[in-house]
Scaffold this motif. Structure first.
Motif, PDB file in Angstrom:
ATOM      1  N   MET A   1       9.081  -4.350  16.726  1.00 47.07           N
ATOM      2  CA  MET A   1       8.043  -3.484  16.168  1.00 47.07           C
ATOM      3  C   MET A   1       7.239  -4.252  15.124  1.00 47.07           C
ATOM      4  O   MET A   1       7.804  -4.959  14.302  1.00 47.07           O
ATOM      5  CB  MET A   1       8.709  -2.279  15.496  1.00 47.07           C
ATOM      6  CG  MET A   1       7.779  -1.109  15.303  1.00 47.07           C
ATOM      7  SD  MET A   1       8.667   0.335  14.647  1.00 47.07           S
ATOM      8  CE  MET A   1       8.603   0.028  12.912  1.00 47.07           C
ATOM      9  N   ALA A   2       5.908  -4.114  15.178  1.00 48.31           N
ATOM     10  CA  ALA A   2       5.060  -4.833  14.221  1.00 48.31           C
ATOM     11  C   ALA A   2       5.290  -4.323  12.806  1.00 48.31           C
ATOM     12  O   ALA A   2       5.574  -3.143  12.590  1.00 48.31           O
ATOM     13  CB  ALA A   2       3.606  -4.640  14.609  1.00 48.31           C
ATOM     14  N   GLU A   3       5.199  -5.216  11.856  1.00 48.85           N
ATOM     15  CA  GLU A   3       5.353  -4.831  10.451  1.00 48.85           C
ATOM     16  C   GLU A   3       4.203  -3.910  10.053  1.00 48.85           C
ATOM     17  O   GLU A   3       3.067  -4.124  10.473  1.00 48.85           O
ATOM     18  CB  GLU A   3       5.295  -6.091   9.590  1.00 48.85           C
ATOM     19  CG  GLU A   3       5.774  -5.864   8.186  1.00 48.85           C
ATOM     20  CD  GLU A   3       5.405  -7.038   7.296  1.00 48.85           C
ATOM     21  OE1 GLU A   3       4.654  -7.916   7.721  1.00 48.85           O
ATOM     22  OE2 GLU A   3       5.882  -7.043   6.161  1.00 48.85           O
ATOM     23  N   PRO A   4       4.461  -2.849   9.282  1.00 47.02           N
ATOM     24  CA  PRO A   4       3.353  -1.982   8.890  1.00 47.02           C
ATOM     25  C   PRO A   4       2.298  -2.761   8.113  1.00 47.02           C
ATOM     26  O   PRO A   4       2.622  -3.466   7.156  1.00 47.02           O
ATOM     27  CB  PRO A   4       4.009  -0.930   7.995  1.00 47.02           C
ATOM     28  CG  PRO A   4       5.345  -1.488   7.628  1.00 47.02           C
ATOM     29  CD  PRO A   4       5.733  -2.415   8.726  1.00 47.02           C
ATOM     30  N   ALA A   5       1.070  -2.642   8.546  1.00 46.52           N
ATOM     31  CA  ALA A   5      -0.015  -3.353   7.871  1.00 46.52           C
ATOM     32  C   ALA A   5      -0.423  -2.598   6.617  1.00 46.52           C
ATOM     33  O   ALA A   5      -0.117  -1.417   6.476  1.00 46.52           O
ATOM     34  CB  ALA A   5      -1.196  -3.458   8.816  1.00 46.52           C
ATOM     35  N   TYR A   6      -1.110  -3.250   5.727  1.00 44.06           N
ATOM     36  CA  TYR A   6      -1.653  -2.557   4.576  1.00 44.06           C
ATOM     37  C   TYR A   6      -2.595  -1.465   5.080  1.00 44.06           C
ATOM     38  O   TYR A   6      -3.416  -1.687   5.961  1.00 44.06           O
ATOM     39  CB  TYR A   6      -2.445  -3.501   3.654  1.00 44.06           C
ATOM     40  CG  TYR A   6      -3.188  -2.719   2.613  1.00 44.06           C
ATOM     41  CD1 TYR A   6      -2.483  -2.113   1.593  1.00 44.06           C
ATOM     42  CD2 TYR A   6      -4.557  -2.498   2.710  1.00 44.06           C
ATOM     43  CE1 TYR A   6      -3.124  -1.328   0.662  1.00 44.06           C
ATOM     44  CE2 TYR A   6      -5.211  -1.712   1.788  1.00 44.06           C
ATOM     45  CZ  TYR A   6      -4.493  -1.126   0.766  1.00 44.06           C
ATOM     46  OH  TYR A   6      -5.129  -0.336  -0.141  1.00 44.06           O
ATOM     47  N   GLN A   7      -2.458  -0.272   4.570  1.00 47.38           N
ATOM     48  CA  GLN A   7      -3.279   0.821   5.060  1.00 47.38           C
ATOM     49  C   GLN A   7      -4.517   1.004   4.205  1.00 47.38           C
ATOM     50  O   GLN A   7      -4.422   1.434   3.062  1.00 47.38           O
ATOM     51  CB  GLN A   7      -2.467   2.117   5.036  1.00 47.38           C
ATOM     52  CG  GLN A   7      -3.230   3.252   5.655  1.00 47.38           C
ATOM     53  CD  GLN A   7      -2.740   4.584   5.170  1.00 47.38           C
ATOM     54  OE1 GLN A   7      -1.811   4.670   4.391  1.00 47.38           O
ATOM     55  NE2 GLN A   7      -3.402   5.636   5.629  1.00 47.38           N
ATOM     56  N   SER A   8      -5.654   0.658   4.753  1.00 44.92           N
ATOM     57  CA  SER A   8      -6.860   0.960   3.998  1.00 44.92           C
ATOM     58  C   SER A   8      -7.167   2.436   4.210  1.00 44.92           C
ATOM     59  O   SER A   8      -6.783   3.021   5.221  1.00 44.92           O
ATOM     60  CB  SER A   8      -8.011   0.091   4.463  1.00 44.92           C
ATOM     61  OG  SER A   8      -8.230   0.295   5.812  1.00 44.92           O
ATOM     62  N   GLY A 249      -9.522  -1.650  -4.814  1.00 47.64           N
ATOM     63  CA  GLY A 249     -10.220  -2.877  -5.197  1.00 47.64           C
ATOM     64  C   GLY A 249     -11.105  -2.719  -6.421  1.00 47.64           C
ATOM     65  O   GLY A 249     -11.513  -3.712  -7.015  1.00 47.64           O
ATOM     66  N   LEU A 250     -11.386  -1.491  -6.835  1.00 39.70           N
ATOM     67  CA  LEU A 250     -12.291  -1.306  -7.975  1.00 39.70           C
ATOM     68  C   LEU A 250     -11.568  -1.541  -9.298  1.00 39.70           C
ATOM     69  O   LEU A 250     -12.115  -2.147 -10.211  1.00 39.70           O
ATOM     70  CB  LEU A 250     -12.889   0.115  -7.951  1.00 39.70           C
ATOM     71  CG  LEU A 250     -13.917   0.411  -9.047  1.00 39.70           C
ATOM     72  CD1 LEU A 250     -15.145  -0.487  -8.881  1.00 39.70           C
ATOM     73  CD2 LEU A 250     -14.336   1.884  -9.001  1.00 39.70           C
ATOM     74  N   PRO A 406       6.320   0.490  -6.993  1.00 42.18           N
ATOM     75  CA  PRO A 406       6.986  -0.811  -7.084  1.00 42.18           C
ATOM     76  C   PRO A 406       6.496  -1.743  -5.978  1.00 42.18           C
ATOM     77  O   PRO A 406       5.923  -1.308  -4.988  1.00 42.18           O
ATOM     78  CB  PRO A 406       8.465  -0.451  -6.881  1.00 42.18           C
ATOM     79  CG  PRO A 406       8.458   0.824  -6.122  1.00 42.18           C
ATOM     80  CD  PRO A 406       7.191   1.549  -6.488  1.00 42.18           C
ATOM     81  N   GLY A 407       6.712  -3.019  -6.168  1.00 43.67           N
ATOM     82  CA  GLY A 407       6.466  -3.959  -5.072  1.00 43.67           C
ATOM     83  C   GLY A 407       5.249  -4.834  -5.253  1.00 43.67           C
ATOM     84  O   GLY A 407       5.016  -5.729  -4.447  1.00 43.67           O
ATOM     85  N   GLY A 408       4.444  -4.558  -6.290  1.00 44.16           N
ATOM     86  CA  GLY A 408       3.263  -5.407  -6.474  1.00 44.16           C
ATOM     87  C   GLY A 408       2.268  -5.208  -5.345  1.00 44.16           C
ATOM     88  O   GLY A 408       2.497  -4.424  -4.424  1.00 44.16           O
ATOM     89  N   ARG A 409       1.174  -5.941  -5.418  1.00 38.04           N
ATOM     90  CA  ARG A 409       0.063  -5.717  -4.496  1.00 38.04           C
ATOM     91  C   ARG A 409       0.473  -5.893  -3.032  1.00 38.04           C
ATOM     92  O   ARG A 409       0.086  -5.135  -2.170  1.00 38.04           O
ATOM     93  CB  ARG A 409      -1.054  -6.697  -4.853  1.00 38.04           C
ATOM     94  CG  ARG A 409      -2.368  -6.352  -4.216  1.00 38.04           C
ATOM     95  CD  ARG A 409      -3.435  -7.328  -4.617  1.00 38.04           C
ATOM     96  NE  ARG A 409      -3.571  -7.415  -6.061  1.00 38.04           N
ATOM     97  CZ  ARG A 409      -4.645  -7.910  -6.667  1.00 38.04           C
ATOM     98  NH1 ARG A 409      -5.633  -8.361  -5.952  1.00 38.04           N
ATOM     99  NH2 ARG A 409      -4.712  -7.969  -7.964  1.00 38.04           N
ATOM    100  N   SER A 413       2.619  -1.268  -0.050  1.00 35.47           N
ATOM    101  CA  SER A 413       2.444  -0.457   1.160  1.00 35.47           C
ATOM    102  C   SER A 413       3.661  -0.479   2.072  1.00 35.47           C
ATOM    103  O   SER A 413       4.117   0.571   2.513  1.00 35.47           O
ATOM    104  CB  SER A 413       1.208  -0.905   1.930  1.00 35.47           C
ATOM    105  OG  SER A 413       0.109  -0.201   1.469  1.00 35.47           O
ATOM    106  N   PRO A 414       4.240  -1.665   2.376  1.00 35.27           N
ATOM    107  CA  PRO A 414       5.442  -1.654   3.217  1.00 35.27           C
ATOM    108  C   PRO A 414       6.586  -0.847   2.597  1.00 35.27           C
ATOM    109  O   PRO A 414       7.296  -0.124   3.301  1.00 35.27           O
ATOM    110  CB  PRO A 414       5.816  -3.139   3.319  1.00 35.27           C
ATOM    111  CG  PRO A 414       4.566  -3.884   3.044  1.00 35.27           C
ATOM    112  CD  PRO A 414       3.743  -3.028   2.146  1.00 35.27           C
TER     113      PRO A 414
END
Ligand code: FAD
Length: 429
Positions: A1-8, A249-250, A406-409, A413-414
């Motif tokens: 299974m693909a790793e969850p991508a960052y969700q925009s 991002g702002l 937690p987890g930093g930038r 998300s993961p």
């Protein structure tokens, strides 16, 4: 299974609400303007702040990246609810009775504020009363019953009554749930109509509103706040960042505290037998962690929301929602969905809003965690009150302890994906 991508943040699909009201276009910013207050983001929070600031004589400029209603405020379930997103029981355990009661009373003021705003500015948003909070596992019944008692005794809220399985089935038109609470002190509305009406009222009051104008940077320069956009800039005494889940991002602190989660809704064609579904016209939310929420629209469609996504893949929204609708209303198994759409809910670690002065003169409000229809409108007004210097009811929200995810930038998300998947799996047992 693909790793969850960052969700925009997602706003996918055309919402049913867009077909119920004309959205007048506002110009894009072109050139340099000055203001007392700059508002970034034209959802409920930003537009309500702009309306109340302008009404009290403040020179206000609002910049919206897309169109008003393209964020969560124009795409949500339209359910007001009661109280905060976290229950008084939880808030009392964390902050004590006085603070919890204060937050509950503020939420009641938020309801009154919404009705007052609609009446004062002639905003017709299809408001209908009633909310049913229903139990998908029998084991939750005692908690719901105890909650109704607590609300009446300790919070002077007399509008909640416990429903047994039979009453619940009758009011829902479905035997899928085991019982629940009926709340006659709240209701639901068409959020896009509310938003369009609020923008028009703000413009009439003198706020300068711009669409299609994304702020790419916001900084203090020489004691003032300067915002840059593609074709212009705004210089102001102070700024409100009201970008919620859509402003990635702002500002780093906002990104660290407010995370986007996709939530998806479908609208059926007008029902052939509308009286078989929610004959009393209430809105519904259920006891799942990944809440299912539904109600009928003013023209007799079923609006059904439920699936949440924690990855960038929205998937086939309609297919998932139809399965969920059929679980609750088997006779609607073949009903056509005319609309299926999604938006980003801004959540915080504590599921309570993130309200902070980020640096002198720059405040942020957002992260209502799926409970912002009344609270975002109200906190926008509270910001205006603070600027006017007459009251400071915003402080009660500012005092809430909201840790960063937690987890930093890179890992935020993961990690959220894993936590949410765990809780949504628990909904099944
Ligand atoms: C599908 C869904 C269902 C929901 N259901 C309910 C419900 O039933 N009840 C409830 O109480 N709450 C619900 N919510 C939550 C509720 O909609 C939100 O809490 C509320 O609308 C938040 O308003 P806001 O103004 O803070 O943010 P938004 O409405 O998201 O507005 C933020 C705006 O900022 C703009 N923006 C972002 N970055 C920039 C930038 N750099 N420059 C300029 N503009 C920018 C965006 O384009 C956007 O328009 C739901 C949300 C979703 C997505």
């Amino acid at each position: 299974m693909a790793e969850p991508a960052y969700q925009s943040p997602v706003s996918v699909g055309r919402s049913f609400y867009e077909d119920t009201v004309e959205r007048p276009a506002y110009p894009a910013l072109d050139g340099s303007v000055e203001a007392d207050i700059l508002v970034v983001g034209g959802g409920f929070t930003g537009l309500s702040a702009a309306l109340h600031l302008a009404a009290s004589g403040v020179r206000v400029v609002l910049l919206e990246a897309h169109r008003f209603g393209d964020g969560a405020s124009g795409r949500n379930g339209g359910q007001l609810g009661t109280g905060q997103r976290r229950s008084p029981e939880e808030l009392e355990a964390q902050y004590g009775y006085e603070a919890s009661r204060r937050l509950f009373d503020l939420a009641e003021e938020a309801k009154a504020h919404l009705h007052e705003t609609m009446a004062t500015h002639g905003i017709e948003a299809d408001y209908a009363p009633g909310q049913l909070s229903v139990v998908h596992r029998r084991r939750h019944l005692d908690d719901y019953r105890a909650h109704a008692d607590l609300m009446a005794e300790r919070y002077a809220y007399p509008h909640l009554t416990f429903m047994d399985g039979d009453e619940t089935a009758r009011r829902l038109g479905s035997a899928r749930y085991f019982g629940g609470l009926r709340d006659t002190g709240t209701g639901h509305l068409n959020p896009m109509k509310l938003l369009v009406g609020t923008a028009a009222a703000a413009a009439r009051a003198g706020a300068r509103l711009f669409e299609g104008t994304a702020v790419s940077g916001l900084a203090r320069e020489g004691g003032r706040v300067v915002a840059r956009a593609a074709r212009g800039r705004v210089t102001a005494e102070r700024a409100l960042i009201a970008v919620n889940a859509y402003g990635t991002g702002l500002n780093e602190r906002v990104d660290a505290h407010v995370m986007p989660i996709g939530s998806f809704i479908g609208a059926t064609e007008p029902l052939a037998e509308p009286e078989r579904v929610l004959p009393g016209g209430e809105a519904v939310d259920d006891s799942r962690f990944v809440v299912r929420y539904f109600r009928k629209s003013a023209d007799g469609r079923l609006l059904f929301g439920g699936r949440e996504a924690y990855t960038s893949a929205a998937g086939d929204i309609g297919r998932h929602l139809r399965r969920q609708i059929a679980e609750v209303y088997p006779h609607l198994r073949d009903v056509a969905l005319t609309h299926a759409w999604g938006g980003s809910v801004g959540i915080t670690m504590e599921r309570m809003p993130y309200v902070r002065e980020l640096e002198p003169g720059i405040t942020t409000i957002g992260g209502f965690s799926g409970h912002g229809v009344m609270l975002s409108n109200f906190t926008g007004r509270l910001y205006a009150e603070r600027v006017a210097g007459n009251r400071d009811r915003l402080a009660a929200f500012e005092a809430l302890r909201i840790p960063a995810f937690p987890g930093g930038r890179r890992l935020r998300s993961p990690l959220l994906f894993l936590a949410m998947t765990w809780y949504s799996l628990r909904d099944r047992f």
